[in-house]
Design an enzyme around this catalytic site. Sequence first.
Site, PDB file in Angstrom:
ATOM      1  N   PHE A   1      42.208  42.088  46.867  1.00 13.93           N
ATOM      2  CA  PHE A   1      41.876  41.959  45.449  1.00 13.93           C
ATOM      3  C   PHE A   1      40.711  42.898  45.108  1.00 13.93           C
ATOM      4  O   PHE A   1      39.708  42.925  45.819  1.00 13.93           O
ATOM      5  CB  PHE A   1      41.508  40.510  45.142  1.00 13.93           C
ATOM      6  CG  PHE A   1      41.413  40.206  43.671  1.00 13.93           C
ATOM      7  CD1 PHE A   1      42.556  40.015  42.909  1.00 13.93           C
ATOM      8  CD2 PHE A   1      40.191  40.127  43.042  1.00 13.93           C
ATOM      9  CE1 PHE A   1      42.470  39.740  41.553  1.00 13.93           C
ATOM     10  CE2 PHE A   1      40.094  39.852  41.685  1.00 13.93           C
ATOM     11  CZ  PHE A   1      41.237  39.652  40.939  1.00 13.93           C
TER      12      PHE A   1
ATOM     13  N   ASP B   1      38.249  34.806  51.479  1.00 16.62           N
ATOM     14  CA  ASP B   1      38.333  34.521  50.047  1.00 16.62           C
ATOM     15  C   ASP B   1      39.514  33.571  49.842  1.00 16.62           C
ATOM     16  O   ASP B   1      40.661  33.922  50.148  1.00 16.62           O
ATOM     17  CB  ASP B   1      38.530  35.834  49.266  1.00 16.62           C
ATOM     18  CG  ASP B   1      38.471  35.615  47.755  1.00 16.62           C
ATOM     19  OD1 ASP B   1      38.830  34.514  47.293  1.00 16.62           O
ATOM     20  OD2 ASP B   1      38.082  36.561  47.036  1.00 16.62           O
TER      21      ASP B   1
ATOM     22  N   TYR C   1      38.818  28.301  38.721  1.00 13.36           N
ATOM     23  CA  TYR C   1      39.685  28.245  37.525  1.00 13.36           C
ATOM     24  C   TYR C   1      41.155  28.478  37.805  1.00 13.36           C
ATOM     25  O   TYR C   1      41.955  28.523  36.893  1.00 13.36           O
ATOM     26  CB  TYR C   1      39.201  29.234  36.451  1.00 13.36           C
ATOM     27  CG  TYR C   1      39.001  30.661  36.926  1.00 13.36           C
ATOM     28  CD1 TYR C   1      40.076  31.525  37.071  1.00 13.36           C
ATOM     29  CD2 TYR C   1      37.730  31.157  37.205  1.00 13.36           C
ATOM     30  CE1 TYR C   1      39.891  32.826  37.494  1.00 13.36           C
ATOM     31  CE2 TYR C   1      37.533  32.450  37.634  1.00 13.36           C
ATOM     32  CZ  TYR C   1      38.620  33.283  37.779  1.00 13.36           C
ATOM     33  OH  TYR C   1      38.433  34.569  38.212  1.00 13.36           O
ATOM     34  N   LYS C   2      41.527  28.639  39.073  1.00 14.68           N
ATOM     35  CA  LYS C   2      42.942  28.846  39.400  1.00 14.68           C
ATOM     36  C   LYS C   2      43.576  27.487  39.733  1.00 14.68           C
ATOM     37  O   LYS C   2      43.753  26.673  38.839  1.00 14.68           O
ATOM     38  CB  LYS C   2      43.058  29.873  40.522  1.00 14.68           C
ATOM     39  CG  LYS C   2      42.642  31.264  40.023  1.00 14.68           C
ATOM     40  CD  LYS C   2      42.522  32.300  41.109  1.00 14.68           C
ATOM     41  CE  LYS C   2      42.144  33.647  40.487  1.00 14.68           C
ATOM     42  NZ  LYS C   2      41.598  34.598  41.445  1.00 14.68           N
TER      43      LYS C   2
ATOM     44  N   ARG D   1      54.893  38.173  38.531  1.00 11.31           N
ATOM     45  CA  ARG D   1      54.322  37.135  39.386  1.00 11.31           C
ATOM     46  C   ARG D   1      54.483  35.766  38.734  1.00 11.31           C
ATOM     47  O   ARG D   1      54.209  35.603  37.551  1.00 11.31           O
ATOM     48  CB  ARG D   1      52.834  37.481  39.527  1.00 11.31           C
ATOM     49  CG  ARG D   1      52.091  36.871  40.639  1.00 11.31           C
ATOM     50  CD  ARG D   1      50.720  37.508  40.748  1.00 11.31           C
ATOM     51  NE  ARG D   1      49.858  37.134  39.625  1.00 11.31           N
ATOM     52  CZ  ARG D   1      48.536  36.920  39.731  1.00 11.31           C
ATOM     53  NH1 ARG D   1      47.930  37.057  40.893  1.00 11.31           N
ATOM     54  NH2 ARG D   1      47.819  36.600  38.680  1.00 11.31           N
TER      55      ARG D   1
HETATM   56  C1  LIG Z   1      40.713  35.525  41.021  1.00  8.27           C
HETATM   57  C2  LIG Z   1      40.066  36.181  42.182  1.00  8.27           C
HETATM   58  C3  LIG Z   1      38.715  36.468  42.169  1.00  8.27           C
HETATM   59  C4  LIG Z   1      37.927  36.209  40.927  1.00  8.27           C
HETATM   60  O1  LIG Z   1      36.622  36.613  40.989  1.00  8.27           O
HETATM   61  P1  LIG Z   1      35.639  36.270  39.785  1.00  8.27           P
HETATM   62  O2  LIG Z   1      34.337  36.733  40.264  1.00  8.27           O
HETATM   63  O3  LIG Z   1      35.726  34.790  39.559  1.00  8.27           O
HETATM   64  O4  LIG Z   1      36.122  36.990  38.585  1.00  8.27           O
HETATM   65  C5  LIG Z   1      38.134  36.997  43.313  1.00  8.27           C
HETATM   66  N1  LIG Z   1      38.882  37.245  44.408  1.00  8.27           N
HETATM   67  C6  LIG Z   1      40.201  36.997  44.439  1.00  8.27           C
HETATM   68  C7  LIG Z   1      40.983  37.269  45.663  1.00  8.27           C
HETATM   69  C8  LIG Z   1      40.833  36.471  43.321  1.00  8.27           C
HETATM   70  O5  LIG Z   1      42.142  36.242  43.335  1.00  8.27           O
END
Ligand SMILES: *Cc1c(COP(=O)(O)O)cnc(C)c1O
Length: 412
Positions: A126, A197, A222-223, A371
Amino acid sequence: MVDRRQALAALDAADPLAGFRDAFSLPEGVIYLDGNSLGALPVATAGRVAAVVAAEWGQGLIRSWNDAGWIGLPEAVGDKIGRLIGAPPGSVLAADSTSVNLYKLLAAALALRPGRRVILTEAGNFPTDVYIADGLAASLGEGHEVRAVPAGGLREAMTPEVAVVMLTHVNYRTGAMHDMAALTAAAHDAGALMVWDLAHSAGAVPLDVAADRVDFAVGCGYKFLNGGPGAPAFLYVAPGLQGQVRYPLTGWLGHAAPFAFEDRFRPAAGIARATVGTPSIIAMAALEVGVDLALRAPMAAVRAKSLALSRLLIDLVAARCGDAGFTLVTPLADAERASQVSFRHAHAYPIAQALIARGVIGDFRAPDVLRFGITPLYLRYVDIWDAVDVLADVMTREIWREARFSMVRVVT
Ligand SMILES: *Cc1c(COP(=O)(O)O)cnc(C)c1O
């Protein structure tokens, strides 16, 4: 076709998780396949937030830091998240964003491996994870390097110059899931520390960071935790490391005695050391509602339904859209996929937009991935049927070709 849908409705009737759907406030006419990106709104959130605002803030005012337990919320909510990821009490903190938490933990991990200069990660990780690692490496000014290799080459790349292996457990594009225990052990064998992560894992798949001997982890509120847009994220630090780590952001709430107002920073003993500044209490309260809901759902049932819904979606797309140009990019083996299904398609963006216009909300990830997030707490088997029904119509009648569906917006 009607028979098949009826059979799926029977599965919904027998679903042990069916009752959870009513705990969410879902708009009429929407099939929500994007809970892996922004989880749905729990019914209880509005009341909880209203109470925090009106009673705790409005009436309690500053007294609520003590009386309503505000000051302890990052650790209390952290402990609840800990139960979802197999972390012992006192090892998880709800705080900041995933990106900021990753910065804190990566910096702390690098400091524990002086002399080693490589942060090893997976190509296609990511973006924020890689950007954060790059930025940290540059700001340290000590010649650190972020090295990205394809997933299959990770073990070979765990050489003696690797300080930290930084991986996302579930790939955001494909939904492919790493073997956490095996890769963590490999990193340790190479003398490196492991940072995971869990953005697409927490609340979605069974996790046991303690048994898997994970050193550090971050994740998203938030996911799959349904904490609301921009909800506080979380971080995990293995208990054995908590006394050794030094974070690069030494804010007053990470101090051993914040209200002693000492002139110099002295780190708190436990996970509180990772705190920087004042937590966002309204957002934290909303996150707690989502986490409480996730804790009520038995993870084995969540995982079983997630796999079943995903398999149904894969099979139905193959059966009904088999010649429409979709290539499944999510692994078929249960052990290798998490809780989303992704397809490559040359026209993935306008297809996603055409689906959204029909109330089937999935998303597009550049360059060519369509997705679908699978959230067993509020998705039904018939929803998958109905979603593929719409997809088949969008493809056979080429509805996605309408010009309006190719207009690219800021957030995809
Ligand atoms: C959604 C996501 C993030 C989000 O990071 P924020 O700092 O909350 O914007 C980080 N890493 C991964 C792998 C994600 O899927």
